[in-house]
Design an enzyme around this catalytic site. Structure first.
Site: not given
Ligand code: G6P
Ligand code: MG
Length: 224
Positions: A13-15, A21, A29, A49-51, A56, A82, A120-121, A151, A175-176
């Site tokens: 996962d990245l963020d 980030t 948000w 986180k993750g979605i 979100s 956002k 990453s999402a 996810k 993942e976090d």
């Molecule tokens: C990651 C973050 C989420 C974020 C998603 C989409 O999974 O943890 O918080 O909503 O990426 O990111 P984006 O940069 O496409 O809005």
């Molecule tokens: Mg993450």
């Protein structure tokens, strides 16, 4: 049960795992929530986180029971705003914003000929990897717009294993977020949770922070 020697690669996962980030997603948000007079809660803080971006926004609107007050067009506009703010924030990233210990961990994996991909999402992932100067470590980045479900569904981590050309059971996912751990487990990969063990209790292996992650520790958890 997998032995460490069976492992072919790692899906990151990245963020919040590689990049510092998660705080920027939260900040961007929170500004929207404040404008909409929606209280920011610890549940929203971890829930986003993750979605993906639109999920979100829906989580935030639903937390106040106001999702039906907005048209699709208005929701699109809020999500875009956002993202505009988020992109301003990630524009400030430098290679120093790789989370503690992670560059060393990437070097360890590379030295051990273990391949790596990004699961990453975020549609902003390629830009962030460039800003952090870590793109070259990865054989590929999952394009979240090309997978069916985000996810916690398995799709993103399943795709990350395909990029690694590896059977999912030989892939370790990091993942976090709770949604991300669910995705890794659903994809039949080995899940590593980084952060609050209470929130990430479904992970096979837990580390309190990125600074604690080393190849030796991952190996010791898998060899018994
Ligand atoms: C990651 C973050 C989420 C974020 C998603 C989409 O999974 O943890 O918080 O909503 O990426 O990111 P984006 O940069 O496409 O809005
Ligand atoms: Mg993450």
């Amino acid at each position: 049960m997998k032995h460490f020697d069976d492992i072919k690669g790692f899906a990151f996962d990245l963020d919040g795992v590689l990049a510092d980030t998660a705080k920027f997603h939260s900040q961007a948000w929170q500004q929207i929530a404040e404008e909409l007079k929606i209280p920011w809660t610890p549940e929203l803080e971890s829930g986003i986180k993750g979605i993906d971006r639109m999920s979100s926004l829906m989580l935030i609107l639903n937390s106040a029971g106001v999702a039906d007050n907005y048209t699709e067009e208005q929701k699109e506009a809020l999500a875009k705003r956002k993202n505009d703010h988020y992109q301003e924030l990630i524009g400030t990233l430098t290679p120093d914003d790789v989370l503690p210990g992670m560059r060393k961990f990437l070097d360890e994996l590379k030295a051990n000929h273990l391949s790596m991909s990004i699961a990453s999402a975020s549609k902003n992932a390629p830009f962030i990897l460039e800003k952090l100067a870590i793109s070259d470590y990865f054989v590929g980045v999952v394009d979240p717009s090309k997978v069916k479900e985000g996810k916690p569904a398995p799709d993103i981590f399943a795709e990350a294993a395909k990029i690694l050309n590896a059977d999912p059971t030989t892939v370790i996912g990091l993942e976090d977020s709770a949604a991300g751990i669910a995705s890794i487990n659903a994809a039949d990969e080995i899940s590593v949770g980084i952060g609050d063990k209470g929130l990430l209790h479904e992970a096979k292996i837990n580390f309190p922070s990125t600074a604690d992650v080393t190849l030796a520790k991952v190996r010791s958890h898998l060899n018994w």
